[in-house]
Design an enzyme around this catalytic site. Structure first.
Site, mmCIF file in Angstrom:
data_model
loop_
_atom_site.group_PDB
_atom_site.id
_atom_site.type_symbol
_atom_site.label_atom_id
_atom_site.label_comp_id
_atom_site.label_asym_id
_atom_site.label_seq_id
_atom_site.Cartn_x
_atom_site.Cartn_y
_atom_site.Cartn_z
ATOM 1 N N TYR A 192 8.619 10.743 8.719
ATOM 2 C CA TYR A 192 8.909 9.474 8.069
ATOM 3 C C TYR A 192 10.121 9.762 7.223
ATOM 4 C CZ TYR A 192 4.040 9.669 9.139
ATOM 5 O OH TYR A 192 2.859 9.605 9.935
ATOM 6 N N HIS A 209 -5.119 11.987 13.755
ATOM 7 C CA HIS A 209 -6.075 12.147 12.952
ATOM 8 C C HIS A 209 -7.097 11.427 13.558
ATOM 9 C CE1 HIS A 209 -3.611 14.159 10.139
ATOM 10 N NE2 HIS A 209 -2.522 13.259 10.209
ATOM 11 N N ASP A 224 0.875 -1.080 -0.022
ATOM 12 C CA ASP A 224 -0.033 0.067 0.312
ATOM 13 C C ASP A 224 0.735 1.314 0.005
ATOM 14 O OD1 ASP A 224 -1.355 2.334 0.683
ATOM 15 O OD2 ASP A 224 -2.810 1.174 2.008
HETATM 16 N N1 Q9C Z 1 -3.629 10.814 -0.876
HETATM 17 C C1 Q9C Z 1 0.668 11.251 10.570
HETATM 18 O O1 Q9C Z 1 1.800 11.872 10.084
HETATM 19 N N2 Q9C Z 1 -1.457 10.554 3.657
HETATM 20 N N3 Q9C Z 1 -0.234 10.867 9.464
HETATM 21 C C2 Q9C Z 1 -2.413 10.225 2.776
HETATM 22 C C3 Q9C Z 1 -3.688 10.356 0.394
HETATM 23 C C4 Q9C Z 1 -1.730 9.976 4.833
HETATM 24 C C5 Q9C Z 1 -0.198 11.213 8.118
HETATM 25 C C6 Q9C Z 1 -2.340 10.465 1.190
HETATM 26 C C7 Q9C Z 1 -0.817 10.723 5.745
HETATM 27 C C8 Q9C Z 1 -1.037 10.416 7.071
HETATM 28 C C9 Q9C Z 1 0.232 10.896 11.748
HETATM 29 ZN ZN ZN Z 2 1.869 13.909 9.914
#
Ligand code: Q9C
Ligand code: ZN
Length: 704
Positions: A330, A160, A45
């Site tokens: 990240y 989130h 994913d």
């Molecule tokens: N096109 C935190 O940093 N990205 N969550 C989704 C969809 C998700 C980040 C992109 C990023 C979540 C805790």
């Molecule tokens: Zn984040």
């Protein structure tokens, strides 16, 4: 550079011992358990692939490498209980997450697909409970007084997740639960949540939107609503609802590449004035490091020491009660270096200077302007501003056109190409950070504070003092003789120069000297800084200054904060702040965040000379606050000079120098109208010279 002394008055020479104060024991909790690395993605994913177990283990490894683990109090994790989880989440949702424990991969995939950017693993429920429990353990350690502050390294993250939904890698809302828990268990009235993750913690916003007892601040990549989670309610005009109006602060970033000075500008011009006015009893940080350099999600440029400065500012709220909780991040190297900078700062180490050009970009200034305008009617510290929002929100730039595709900012290339570009980028950041950390992490002086005070004042100092003899005093006395042509104050001034040299040679971090004639001492100190070839010295003179300094080469920046207006016009390097004494004892925060700190950070001094003369108008709180917040500059290298008539302020000056952050600054009543006006005028006068002053676009648009 050239000094003119109005007068030199001498007193009897006191016997001045030279004492040294060692660093005080610090209390920082570290909550970590590698069991939280078992939660992981079992299938392919592209969106979830970045939330990996190594995020946690690499932080811990780096903390060990810097010998920081052994300096923290290790606090064990525990599971959050169902009662704790349901402080925020619905029972139904809790039951759904519970069922994922026994699922096979096929079922886990299906369960995950019910939410946006979420993956479940058979251990997810257990890890999510540990993440909640770890956060609550931290709150208990801090609220019970076991430690002053601390950090919880947890996975999965939380900000989130919503009452009945997982979202964006988050399962339970660790920080939101912690806020409710702290309120219940410790009866708190005011909790501040600072969310420096690059994503909007919409989960936290939804939970506390109508609650004035929790002030939620978030900055986030927004790009006019084109960046995930692409919510209308992430914009600056979401200020909270009902009774909670004014208690939700969103700072949208409409461009990527935001750097140290942009983050600093938001803290100085938005968060800190409001937070000090709010006066929280505890501060919780949703500490995502995807807002740091090299992060593939955030695409921002803040370097690790930026997080040291953000942490340092927050350490002065809530009597130092600060709980930092990991969210995103990240890029492993960027994440782990930034976590280390955060914990080093919590432990009380001197901060590396903030690198980079100290000038916020236009897009950041626009965001700041808009947020300040949106919150003007809720906070006294913003109420005097004549701000109107820049754009009518209904106009195009802030809303998606009908049918317009939602772009995530990724260029239109194949996944493989994009992957390669990303890993090249990541390697580039690795190399940059390797070098950068070597540059900014210098050897720290073995002694924190050196003191030279008359024998009769020693009892005013904290108890942990140590005697040390000054060598070379004769040599230094020769310099003094050349300067004052007086014999009486010789040893006192010689000792001052000895301490100054120790600071410059990095044998001590800071120094404190009681002086019979603060003006003379400071003039001599500045002259000696010149001899020692210091490039930039910030001199803040508090009270009546009986010396005239001719400054033009930028090697000294002088700010005089006094009750009498100065006859001299302000120049870039010589500024007079006419601060009137205030019977209300209102805090000095408008001048501090609105002028002194922006100018000081713009200047980036190598050393600070802080002088307290007679008739100072800041009060004890103002002086404490100033001394505390200046510690973020010049790697805490401060020479403090105190007129002997002002020794009652000794404690307020020594404690911040020693890194004692516990005293509160009291409630922040609004400043006198004339003081506010003075600060505003100075901002307008000097914002072209000192760019960190810029927080509004009306004046600067064309001149930038
Ligand atoms: N096109 C935190 O940093 N990205 N969550 C989704 C969809 C998700 C980040 C992109 C990023 C979540 C805790
Ligand atoms: Zn984040």
């Amino acid at each position: 550079m050239f000094f003119v002394l109005k007068y030199v008055q001498s007193e009897t020479c006191a016997n001045v011992p030279c004492l040294f104060i060692r660093t005080m024991a610090s209390g920082t909790a570290l909550v970590y358990d590698d069991e939280m690395t078992s939660h992981k993605l079992l299938w392919e994913d592209a969106i979830c692939a970045i939330e990996i177990p190594e995020r946690l283990s690499s932080c811990y490894e780096n903390l060990k490498r810097y010998n920081l683990v052994e300096r923290c109090l290790s606090v064990p994790v525990r599971e959050g209980t169902e009662d704790e989880i349901t402080l925020v989440h619905s029972l139904d949702y809790l039951e759904i997450v519970k069922t994922t424990q026994k699922m096979n991969e096929e079922e886990l995939r299906k369960a995950s697909a019910n939410y946006d950017a979420v993956f479940f693993h058979p251990t997810t429920y257990r890890c999510a409970k540990l993440a909640v429990g770890a956060t609550l353990q931290l709150v208990d350690a801090v609220m019970s007084g076991t430690t002053r502050n601390g950090m919880a390294l947890v996975r999965p993250p939380g900000h989130h997740s919503q009452r009945s939904a997982a979202n964006g890698f988050c399962v339970f809302n660790n920080v939101a639960i912690a806020a409710k828990y702290a309120q219940r268990k410790y009866g708190l009235q005011r909790v501040l949540i600072v969310d420096w993750d690059v994503h909007h913690g919409q989960g936290i916003q939804y939970i506390f939107e109508e609650d004035p007892s929790v002030l939620y601040f978030s900055w986030h990549r927004f790009e006019h609503q084109r960046y995930w989670p692409c919510l209308r309610e992430s914009n600056y005009d979401a200020v909270g609802r009902g009774k909670g109006m004014g208690f939700n602060i969103n700072v949208p970033w409409n461009k990527t590449g935001m750097k140290n000075s942009d983050y600093l500008a938001v803290f100085l011009h938005v968060l800190l004035p409001v937070a000090f006015e709010f006066d929280p009893e505890v501060v919780l940080v949703s500490a995502g490091y995807d807002s740091g350099i090299g992060d593939p999600e955030g695409q921002m440029s803040a370097t690790p020491e930026c997080f040291a400065h953000l942490t340092h500012f927050l350490m002065h709220l809530a009597k130092g009660k600060l709980c930092v909780v990991l969210e995103g991040g990240y890029h492993l190297r960027s994440l782990s270096e930034s976590v280390c900078m955060t914990i080093k700062t919590l432990l009380g180490d001197p901060l590396p200077s903030l690198s980079g050009e100290m000038k916020p970009c236009l897009s950041a200034v626009e965001s700041i302007h808009d947020v300040r305008a949106a919150h003007k009617s809720y906070w006294k510290c913003l109420s005097h501003e004549d701000l109107t929002p820049l754009k009518n929100l209904s106009t195009k730039s802030c809303q998606l056109e009908q049918g317009e595709a939602v772009l995530t900012g990724a260029p239109l290339v194949s996944q493989q190409e994009a992957g390669k570009a990303n890993s090249d980028e990541a390697t580039k950041t690795d190399k940059f950070l390797e070098l950068h950390m070597k540059e900014i992490l210098t050897v720290e002086p073995p002694v924190k504070t050196a003191v030279a005070v008359p024998e009769r004042n020693v009892n005013l100092l904290p108890s942990s003092v140590q005697n040390e003899k000054n060598e070379d005093i004769e040599e230094l006395n020769a310099i003094v003789r050349e300067f004052v042509k007086e014999e009486k104050a010789l040893n006192a001034l010689g000792n001052m120069l000895a301490i100054l040299e120790k600071i410059v040679k990095k044998k001590v971090t800071s120094g404190l000297v009681v002086s019979q004639e603060a003006s003379v001492s400071s003039a001599l100190a500045l002259k000696h800084c010149h001899n020692l070839r210091l490039q930039k010295v910030l001199c803040i003179f508090i009270g009546d200054m009986d010396m005239k300094i001719d400054l033009d080469d930028g090697k000294v920046l002088l700010m005089n904060i006094c009750g009498k207006p100065s006859e001299q016009a302000n120049t870039k390097y010589n500024v007079s702040l006419n601060w009137k004494e205030d019977a209300e004892k209102s805090t000095f925060s408008s001048a501090l965040f609105g002028f002194i700190l922006p100018v000081a950070y713009s200047y980036q001094p190598d050393l600070m000379v802080i002088v307290v003369g007679s008739n100072q108008t800041l009060g004890t709180n103002g002086i404490s606050m100033l001394m505390s917040l200046l510690q973020g500059l010049a790697q805490s290298r401060i020479l403090a000079l105190i007129q002997d008539t002002e020794v009652q302020l000794l404690e307020n000056i020594t404690k911040p120098l020693m890194g004692d952050i516990t005293p509160g600054f009291g409630t922040c009543t609004p400043a006198l109208q004339e003081n506010m006006q003075m600060v505003k005028k100075l901002q307008e006068q000097l914002q072209q010279e000192w760019k960190m002053l810029q927080c509004s676009v009306k004046v600067s648009l064309t001149e930038r």
